[in-house]
Design a protein around this motif. Structure first.
Motif, PDB file in Angstrom:
ATOM      1  N   HIS A  57      -6.135   1.536  -5.191  1.00 32.78           N
ATOM      2  CA  HIS A  57      -6.046   1.545  -3.722  1.00 32.78           C
ATOM      3  C   HIS A  57      -7.468   1.401  -3.165  1.00 32.78           C
ATOM      4  O   HIS A  57      -8.404   1.999  -3.710  1.00 32.78           O
ATOM      5  CB  HIS A  57      -5.409   2.858  -3.250  1.00 32.78           C
ATOM      6  CG  HIS A  57      -5.060   2.854  -1.802  1.00 32.78           C
ATOM      7  ND1 HIS A  57      -5.990   3.080  -0.816  1.00 32.78           N
ATOM      8  CD2 HIS A  57      -3.880   2.621  -1.170  1.00 32.78           C
ATOM      9  CE1 HIS A  57      -5.390   3.001   0.363  1.00 32.78           C
ATOM     10  NE2 HIS A  57      -4.118   2.722   0.175  1.00 32.78           N
ATOM     11  N   GLU A  86      -4.098   3.284  11.772  1.00 35.88           N
ATOM     12  CA  GLU A  86      -3.024   2.279  11.759  1.00 35.88           C
ATOM     13  C   GLU A  86      -1.915   2.626  12.749  1.00 35.88           C
ATOM     14  O   GLU A  86      -1.316   1.740  13.365  1.00 35.88           O
ATOM     15  CB  GLU A  86      -2.438   2.140  10.341  1.00 35.88           C
ATOM     16  CG  GLU A  86      -3.348   1.423   9.349  1.00 35.88           C
ATOM     17  CD  GLU A  86      -4.452   2.281   8.791  1.00 35.88           C
ATOM     18  OE1 GLU A  86      -4.347   3.519   8.892  1.00 35.88           O
ATOM     19  OE2 GLU A  86      -5.441   1.724   8.247  1.00 35.88           O
ATOM     20  N   SER A  93       3.620  -1.382   3.196  1.00 35.10           N
ATOM     21  CA  SER A  93       3.410  -0.162   2.411  1.00 35.10           C
ATOM     22  C   SER A  93       4.744   0.481   2.061  1.00 35.10           C
ATOM     23  O   SER A  93       5.774   0.158   2.674  1.00 35.10           O
ATOM     24  CB  SER A  93       2.531   0.829   3.177  1.00 35.10           C
ATOM     25  OG  SER A  93       3.082   1.086   4.443  1.00 35.10           O
ATOM     26  N   GLY A 110       0.824  -1.205   0.000  1.00 34.69           N
ATOM     27  CA  GLY A 110       0.000   0.000   0.000  1.00 34.69           C
ATOM     28  C   GLY A 110       0.857   1.254   0.000  1.00 34.69           C
ATOM     29  O   GLY A 110       2.039   1.240  -0.383  1.00 34.69           O
ATOM     30  N   GLU A 111       0.252   2.342   0.464  1.00 35.09           N
ATOM     31  CA  GLU A 111       0.869   3.662   0.351  1.00 35.09           C
ATOM     32  C   GLU A 111       1.585   4.035   1.674  1.00 35.09           C
ATOM     33  O   GLU A 111       2.805   4.109   1.728  1.00 35.09           O
ATOM     34  CB  GLU A 111      -0.282   4.619   0.059  1.00 35.09           C
ATOM     35  CG  GLU A 111       0.080   5.981  -0.394  1.00 35.09           C
ATOM     36  CD  GLU A 111      -1.185   6.734  -0.782  1.00 35.09           C
ATOM     37  OE1 GLU A 111      -1.831   6.365  -1.784  1.00 35.09           O
ATOM     38  OE2 GLU A 111      -1.535   7.684  -0.070  1.00 35.09           O
ATOM     39  N   PRO A 148      -1.335  -2.682   9.632  1.00 34.17           N
ATOM     40  CA  PRO A 148      -1.715  -2.032   8.373  1.00 34.17           C
ATOM     41  C   PRO A 148      -3.189  -2.255   8.021  1.00 34.17           C
ATOM     42  O   PRO A 148      -3.757  -3.312   8.328  1.00 34.17           O
ATOM     43  CB  PRO A 148      -0.829  -2.710   7.316  1.00 34.17           C
ATOM     44  CG  PRO A 148       0.147  -3.547   8.027  1.00 34.17           C
ATOM     45  CD  PRO A 148      -0.301  -3.715   9.436  1.00 34.17           C
ATOM     46  N   PHE A 149      -3.770  -1.292   7.380  1.00 36.07           N
ATOM     47  CA  PHE A 149      -5.148  -1.378   6.866  1.00 36.07           C
ATOM     48  C   PHE A 149      -6.165  -1.811   7.933  1.00 36.07           C
ATOM     49  O   PHE A 149      -6.854  -2.800   7.787  1.00 36.07           O
ATOM     50  CB  PHE A 149      -5.211  -2.307   5.643  1.00 36.07           C
ATOM     51  CG  PHE A 149      -4.645  -1.666   4.404  1.00 36.07           C
ATOM     52  CD1 PHE A 149      -5.389  -0.752   3.665  1.00 36.07           C
ATOM     53  CD2 PHE A 149      -3.366  -1.957   3.983  1.00 36.07           C
ATOM     54  CE1 PHE A 149      -4.856  -0.141   2.534  1.00 36.07           C
ATOM     55  CE2 PHE A 149      -2.826  -1.347   2.843  1.00 36.07           C
ATOM     56  CZ  PHE A 149      -3.586  -0.442   2.117  1.00 36.07           C
ATOM     57  N   PRO A 183       0.611   4.219   6.292  1.00 33.77           N
ATOM     58  CA  PRO A 183      -0.445   4.104   7.308  1.00 33.77           C
ATOM     59  C   PRO A 183      -1.135   5.439   7.551  1.00 33.77           C
ATOM     60  O   PRO A 183      -0.576   6.499   7.272  1.00 33.77           O
ATOM     61  CB  PRO A 183       0.314   3.655   8.561  1.00 33.77           C
ATOM     62  CG  PRO A 183       1.751   3.928   8.313  1.00 33.77           C
ATOM     63  CD  PRO A 183       1.959   4.026   6.846  1.00 33.77           C
ATOM     64  N   GLY A 184      -2.339   5.362   8.065  1.00 30.54           N
ATOM     65  CA  GLY A 184      -3.077   6.560   8.455  1.00 30.54           C
ATOM     66  C   GLY A 184      -3.184   6.623   9.971  1.00 30.54           C
ATOM     67  O   GLY A 184      -2.524   5.864  10.692  1.00 30.54           O
TER      68      GLY A 184
HETATM   69  N1  URA Z   1      -3.359   2.920   3.316  1.00 29.85           N
HETATM   70  C1  URA Z   1      -2.239   2.196   3.222  1.00 29.85           C
HETATM   71  O1  URA Z   1      -1.609   2.167   2.184  1.00 29.85           O
HETATM   72  N2  URA Z   1      -1.868   1.479   4.307  1.00 29.85           N
HETATM   73  C2  URA Z   1      -2.563   1.467   5.434  1.00 29.85           C
HETATM   74  O2  URA Z   1      -2.176   0.773   6.379  1.00 29.85           O
HETATM   75  C3  URA Z   1      -3.732   2.239   5.491  1.00 29.85           C
HETATM   76  C4  URA Z   1      -4.106   2.948   4.424  1.00 29.85           C
END
Ligand code: URA
Length: 213
Positions: A183, A45, A78, A38-39, A51-52, A41-42
């Motif tokens: 995404h 997270e 990510s 992924g990109e 993650p996610f 964490p937000g």
């Molecule tokens: N987006 C991501 O790429 N990773 C995450 O953990 C949450 C959102």
């Protein structure tokens, strides 16, 4: 997965030069066939350390199920492992200034700072298939000029980008299969892509069933 301290510590230290906070480790099966990238964490997270686990995580779980997959069958990470945040000052009801720090996309320098971690994880996991979740991941892995809207849903095979000795990206020694996909959060901004997103995860299911990886 644990990382060598001499790899991770300088990166965490240098996070202070950017608007980056916290650190989330990759999560999942240690030797899976599939690695999801992924990109960044937000806010959620950073709190959970997984993650996610926020809003986009719920979408990710739904799409994984379309492909007949569960989280414990894949490895999730990510391109940046800390939360990139923006700064926005708002005035509350009492007239007080409050600084908000919303999630944002990672910048090139932040992606570069965290590049050794992703390179290390890919080398450790040796995935048969990499799922690039979204445009940032696609650009980091393959080519800055690629667009997720054009590349999603088709397996790309070749050498991926890795950090070289002089802080430039160089091609990896090994070639990988990469399946770019929107995404999971993309549908929050553009509902129209949902049918394509579902079709891509269905295609992934077919690929896995045909044992084409
Ligand atoms: N987006 C991501 O790429 N990773 C995450 O953990 C949450 C959102």
């Amino acid at each position: 997965m644990t990382y060598p301290r001499d790899l991770i510590d300088p990166i965490i230290l240098k996070n202070r030069e950017f608007d980056l906070e916290g650190f989330v480790f990759g999560n999942g099966d240690f030797s899976p066939d599939i690695m999801l990238i992924g990109e960044a964490p937000g806010e959620v997270e950073i709190r959970t350390g997984v993650p996610f686990t926020g809003r986009s995580g719920k979408e990710l779980d739904k799409t994984l199920a379309i492909a007949g997959l569960t989280r414990d069958q894949v490895y999730i990470t990510s391109i940046v492992r800390s939360r990139p945040f923006g700064r926005k000052t708002i005035i509350d009801k009492t007239g007080q200034k409050i600084e908000k720090r919303p999630n944002r996309m990672p910048k090139q320098k932040e992606i570069l700072l965290h590049a050794p971690l992703l390179d290390y994880e890919i080398a450790q996991v040796q995935p048969k298939l990499i799922i690039a979740l979204g445009g940032c991941s696609l650009k980091r892995l393959i080519d800055n000029n690629m667009k997720i809207s054009e590349s999603h849903g088709t397996i790309w095979h070749g050498k991926i980008k890795q950090l070289g000795a002089d802080s430039n990206y160089v091609p990896s020694q090994q070639a990988y299969d990469v399946f770019p996909i929107f995404h999971p959060a993309a549908i929050f901004y553009n509902r129209k892509i949902e049918p394509q997103l579902i079709a891509d995860w269905e295609k992934l299911k077919e690929i896995l069933e045909a044992k084409a990886i």
